[in-house]
Motif scaffolding. Structure first.
Motif, short mmCIF file in Angstrom:
data_model
loop_
_atom_site.label_atom_id
_atom_site.label_comp_id
_atom_site.label_asym_id
_atom_site.label_seq_id
_atom_site.Cartn_x
_atom_site.Cartn_y
_atom_site.Cartn_z
N ARG A 94 0.84 -1.20 0.00
CA ARG A 94 0.00 0.00 0.00
C ARG A 94 0.88 1.25 0.00
N ASN A 95 1.67 1.44 1.02
CA ASN A 95 2.49 2.65 1.11
C ASN A 95 3.98 2.40 0.90
N ASN A 96 4.37 1.16 0.69
CA ASN A 96 5.77 0.87 0.39
C ASN A 96 5.86 -0.42 -0.42
N PHE A 97 7.02 -0.62 -1.03
CA PHE A 97 7.28 -1.79 -1.87
C PHE A 97 8.42 -2.56 -1.21
N LYS A 98 8.25 -3.86 -1.01
CA LYS A 98 9.28 -4.68 -0.39
C LYS A 98 9.58 -5.87 -1.31
N LEU A 99 10.77 -5.88 -1.89
CA LEU A 99 11.21 -6.93 -2.80
C LEU A 99 12.09 -7.92 -2.05
N TYR A 100 11.77 -9.20 -2.17
CA TYR A 100 12.59 -10.27 -1.59
C TYR A 100 13.34 -10.96 -2.72
N TYR A 101 14.57 -11.40 -2.43
CA TYR A 101 15.36 -12.12 -3.43
C TYR A 101 16.40 -12.97 -2.72
N ASP A 102 16.91 -13.96 -3.44
CA ASP A 102 18.04 -14.79 -2.99
C ASP A 102 19.24 -14.43 -3.85
N LEU A 103 20.42 -14.46 -3.26
CA LEU A 103 21.64 -14.11 -3.99
C LEU A 103 22.73 -15.12 -3.66
N ASP A 104 23.30 -15.73 -4.69
CA ASP A 104 24.46 -16.62 -4.57
C ASP A 104 25.66 -15.88 -5.12
N VAL A 105 26.77 -15.89 -4.38
CA VAL A 105 28.00 -15.26 -4.86
C VAL A 105 29.17 -16.21 -4.60
N ILE A 106 29.92 -16.49 -5.66
CA ILE A 106 31.17 -17.24 -5.54
C ILE A 106 32.26 -16.25 -5.91
N ASN A 107 33.17 -16.00 -4.98
CA ASN A 107 34.17 -14.99 -5.20
C ASN A 107 35.48 -15.42 -4.55
N SER A 108 36.52 -15.59 -5.36
CA SER A 108 37.77 -16.11 -4.83
C SER A 108 38.54 -15.12 -3.98
N LYS A 109 38.16 -13.86 -3.95
CA LYS A 109 38.89 -12.86 -3.15
C LYS A 109 38.00 -12.21 -2.09
N TYR A 110 36.80 -12.70 -1.88
CA TYR A 110 35.86 -12.15 -0.90
C TYR A 110 35.57 -10.67 -1.15
N GLU A 111 35.47 -10.28 -2.41
CA GLU A 111 35.22 -8.88 -2.73
C GLU A 111 33.74 -8.59 -2.76
N GLU A 112 33.39 -7.36 -2.42
CA GLU A 112 32.01 -6.95 -2.36
C GLU A 112 31.35 -6.99 -3.74
N VAL A 113 30.04 -7.14 -3.73
CA VAL A 113 29.23 -6.98 -4.94
C VAL A 113 28.18 -5.92 -4.63
N VAL A 114 27.73 -5.24 -5.67
CA VAL A 114 26.72 -4.21 -5.53
C VAL A 114 25.41 -4.73 -6.12
N VAL A 115 24.35 -4.64 -5.34
CA VAL A 115 23.01 -5.02 -5.78
C VAL A 115 22.27 -3.73 -6.09
N GLU A 116 21.70 -3.65 -7.30
CA GLU A 116 20.99 -2.46 -7.73
C GLU A 116 19.55 -2.82 -8.08
N LEU A 117 18.61 -2.06 -7.55
CA LEU A 117 17.19 -2.22 -7.86
C LEU A 117 16.71 -0.96 -8.56
#
Length: 178
Positions: free
Chosen positions: A85-108
């Motif tokens: 009604r007054n807000n939008f709430k998006l749910y998602y699952d994210l898998d990340v395989i990263n050999s250097k433990y570096e950050e990823v950016v999620v954009e909506l």
């Protein structure tokens, strides 16, 4: 200790990068064109019957080699949202395989279908393991910027590596009632 997972990923990366692949490209006229294509490149074919140009982009590997040599792969799944009604709430699952433990950016991005973006949100996910999984992660957006009229809304969720290379993207559509 030997890290077999990283060894397997490095082997996959060296195999897939720059390889010549066999490909079949179908034209709208129904004719198939066969030939070799370079991996991670734009390739152009010409239909032998109608002479129509057939452009194609190939990346046969499921991962990206970062500029520092690490290998990263990300996958978005499970996108869903309850009605709001007054807000939008998006749910998602994210898998990340990263050999250097570096950050990823999620954009909506939320936009009118084939229209302007009316809401955008970015967050940084920090992998804590070689394989990190976030289940039912959510993003909440207030409804103040939503259109005044009913329309179809495109929900675009994208994941980027540290350097801004796109790793995965998902798009869903929904009917918005003002």
């Amino acid at each position: 200790m030997i890290d077999l997972f990283s060894i397997a990923l490095e082997g996959a990366a060296s195999w897939g990068i720059g390889r010549l692949l066999d490909a079949a490209v179908d034209c709208r006229c129904g004719k198939s064109t066969y030939g070799g294509v370079d991996n991670i490149d734009y390739n152009q074919f010409k239909c032998p019957d109608c002479q129509r140009a057939l452009n194609q982009y190939v990346n046969a590997t499921d991962h990206t080699v970062n500029r520092n040599g690490s290998i990263v792969s990300a996958a978005i799944s499970g996108m869903h949202w309850p009605s709001w009604r007054n807000n939008f709430k998006l749910y998602y699952d994210l898998d990340v395989i990263n050999s250097k433990y570096e950050e990823v950016v999620v954009e909506l991005e939320l936009s009118k279908f084939r229209g302007h973006v009316f809401e955008r949100f970015e967050s940084i996910q920090k992998p804590r393991h070689e394989y990190s999984y976030w289940e039912d992660t959510w993003i909440r957006i207030g409804g103040g910027s939503f259109p005044d009229e009913s329309c179809n809304v495109a929900i675009d969720l994208k994941v980027y590596n540290t350097w801004g290379d796109l790793l995965d993207a998902r798009r869903r559509l929904m009917e918005y009632t003002a």
